[in-house]
Design an enzyme around this catalytic site. Structure first.
Site, PDB file in Angstrom:
ATOM      1  N   SER A 130      80.601 -66.224 -18.821  1.00 50.36           N
ATOM      2  CA  SER A 130      80.066 -65.355 -19.872  1.00 50.36           C
ATOM      3  C   SER A 130      78.644 -64.926 -19.501  1.00 50.36           C
ATOM      4  O   SER A 130      78.454 -64.323 -18.457  1.00 50.36           O
ATOM      5  CB  SER A 130      80.149 -66.069 -21.229  1.00 50.36           C
ATOM      6  OG  SER A 130      79.922 -65.176 -22.280  1.00 50.36           O
ATOM      7  N   ASP A 220      90.439 -60.838 -23.432  1.00 46.63           N
ATOM      8  CA  ASP A 220      89.049 -61.138 -23.796  1.00 46.63           C
ATOM      9  C   ASP A 220      88.481 -59.943 -24.556  1.00 46.63           C
ATOM     10  O   ASP A 220      88.298 -58.865 -23.981  1.00 46.63           O
ATOM     11  CB  ASP A 220      88.238 -61.392 -22.524  1.00 46.63           C
ATOM     12  CG  ASP A 220      86.826 -61.914 -22.802  1.00 46.63           C
ATOM     13  OD1 ASP A 220      86.300 -61.647 -23.897  1.00 46.63           O
ATOM     14  OD2 ASP A 220      86.268 -62.583 -21.919  1.00 46.63           O
ATOM     15  N   HIS A 252      88.297 -65.023 -24.565  1.00 46.58           N
ATOM     16  CA  HIS A 252      86.992 -65.463 -24.062  1.00 46.58           C
ATOM     17  C   HIS A 252      86.850 -66.982 -24.194  1.00 46.58           C
ATOM     18  O   HIS A 252      86.250 -67.626 -23.348  1.00 46.58           O
ATOM     19  CB  HIS A 252      85.875 -64.764 -24.829  1.00 46.58           C
ATOM     20  CG  HIS A 252      84.564 -64.742 -24.102  1.00 46.58           C
ATOM     21  ND1 HIS A 252      84.355 -64.009 -22.960  1.00 46.58           N
ATOM     22  CD2 HIS A 252      83.387 -65.368 -24.345  1.00 46.58           C
ATOM     23  CE1 HIS A 252      83.109 -64.178 -22.531  1.00 46.58           C
ATOM     24  NE2 HIS A 252      82.507 -65.012 -23.358  1.00 46.58           N
TER      25      HIS A 252
END
Lengths: 290, 184
Positions: A130, A220, A252
């Protein structure tokens, strides 16, 4: 066949069959900032000049900690890699360019301790997820960007030898309306457009970038998979070894359960067996095996 | 997609078998279900469950196949699982089933074993990993129309991966799912 089951059962019962690992916890890599510490995991096998892997956590540049990657770092250390997990200054306490400067400083510090920790400074990979995936991508393509040069004692350092970016933003200019991104950049795209460009790894793509592996879930909705696809395509067009592992159905922070079809919360895209197999193959190709 | 076709044929066979097995009192005992969420992972997960009303239990066996990896990779995961369910009251809202049917709240323990093999774009094998999964689940079965079942569930899961040249790795997660099936 019976023997294979016996090996599997023994490995599971033992909880693993890797090397012993010594941990150096909370090592400061920049004394000026209390947040700038790392945990280092050292295989206890007497080897030297081992490949190393440094992990940078996610959390929208404003949350999270190095603890997110303790399991990942421990597993690779048990396999013989020197590993480190890194904390960095977070938004809003620190904004542009603190996060990337810290990432560079941590990498420089790790290499500066190559002899102490038995690693080869020319065989260092970085892994991030991320926001961490964004910071490691910048390490790969923008390490000579003047704004990102670290002024810590360990000093500037060349790019890592390999980059693994999990669900990382590669073009932050699509999030101009998101407060946490604006806070990280330190202004709106109208006020500081050059920073938005500079903080987008895709604007720095270059032929001499190190190899990249992108790991991204196709479902995601926080960081769309197109971010990794576009960056992979740009790197390949520039002649860089760039690979994408796209995981169907993964979000995610969720993954589709192994044999059941169940959805598991808290499973990120670098966790499933597919990701580990791709990651270890990529490390072997780039920084080598321990 | 050959494994998926094989699994679909197995599911059809299970359904045909189930249609011939009923309790003496005519109560339906066998449910065959799918996990729609598995489709998102480019997979198919099929389960056959046998009710044992005398012990408030049911036993389910599952087969799964998926090809989750894409981009510059390809993968095949084959898995099998068993689940033991304890039915708390055998009554449920929005349900039209004979008294005593396996509906409503249940607690379950599940065991899964799967093997994932990864290949690169050149179809070169990059190794394989075996995953052992255990889960403690709570779920609820509705039967809103004829043999149709709708079964949401959630719980805690623990998985251990081995192989791929890495030490075994165990991790936990919070899982949830939804099964759709037909009771025969």
């Amino acid at each position: 066949m019976r023997r294979r089951w016996l090996v599997l059962a023994t490995a599971i019962a033992a909880g693993g069959c890797g090397r012993d690992v010594a941990t150096r916890a909370g090592v400061p890599y920049d004394d000026r900032f209390g947040a700038d510490v790392m945990d280092v995991y050292l295989p206890v096998d007497g080897a030297t000049a081992r490949p190393a892997v440094m992990f940078i956590h996610g959390g929208g540049w404003s949350a999270g900690s190095r603890d997110h990657h303790t399991d990942h770092a421990t597993r690779l250390a048990e396999a013989g890699y020197v590993t480190a997990t890194v904390d960095y200054r977070l938004v809003p306490t620190a904004a542009y360019p603190a996060q990337e400067q810290d990432a560079q400083c941590a990498l420089a510090f790790l290499r500066a301790h190559a002899t102490d920790w038995g690693l080869d400074p020319a065989r260092v990979a970085v892994v991030g997820y991320s926001a961490g995936g964004h910071l490691v991508s910048l390490l790969g393509v923008a390490s000579d960007e003047p704004d990102f040069q670290p002024d810590c004692a360990a000093g500037p350092t060349p790019p890592p030898q390999a980059v693994i970016s999990g669900a990382g933003p590669q073009d932050i200019r699509i999030w101009t309306a998101i407060d946490s991104v604006r806070d990280m950049v330190g202004g709106s795209i109208d006020a500081v457009p050059e920073r938005w460009d500079r903080l987008s790894p895709i604007t720095h793509v270059r032929a001499d970038a190190p190899p990249f592996l992108f790991i991204h879930g196709s479902s995601d909705w926080i960081v769309p998979v197109a971010q990794s696809r576009d960056m992979r395509d740009a790197l390949v067009a520039a002649g860089v070894d760039a690979r994408l592992l796209e995981l169907a159905g993964d979000g995610h922070l969720t993954g589709v359960g192994g044999a059941s079809g169940r959805e598991d919360l808290g499973v990120i895209s670098i966790d499933p067996p597919e990701a580990w197999l791709a990651l270890t193959d990529f490390l072997a190709d780039t920084v080598g095996t321990p | 997609m050959k494994p998926a076709l094989t699994l679909a044929l197995v599911a059809a066979h299970l359904a045909a078998l189930a249609a011939t097995t009923r309790a003496d009192d005519g109560a339906a005992l066998t449910t065959v279900s799918l996990e729609p969420r598995a489709f998102a992972a480019h997979g198919l997960a099929v389960e056959a469950e046998r009710d044992v009303p005398a012990h408030r239990l049911s036993l389910a066996a599952a087969l799964a196949v998926r090809s989750t990896a894409g981009g510059d990779y390809d993968s095949t995961t084959l898995g099998a699982g068993v689940e033991l369910r304890y039915w708390l009251r055998r009554r449920a809202v929005w349900t039209h089933r004979p008294r005593g049917a396996a509906v409503g709240w249940y607690l379950a323990a599940r065991l899964d074993l799967s093997r994932t093999a990864l290949r690169d774009a050149m179809d070169t094998s990059l190794g394989a990993m075996t995953t052992l999964g255990t889960a403690a689940l709570v779920g609820y079965r509705f039967a809103p129309w004829r043999g149709l079942e709708v079964r949401p569930y959630a719980g805690l899961a623990v998985r251990t991966d081995t192989g791929g040249g890495l030490p075994a790795w165990t991790r936990g997660s919070l899982g949830y799912g939804l099964a759709l099936g037909w009771t025969f």
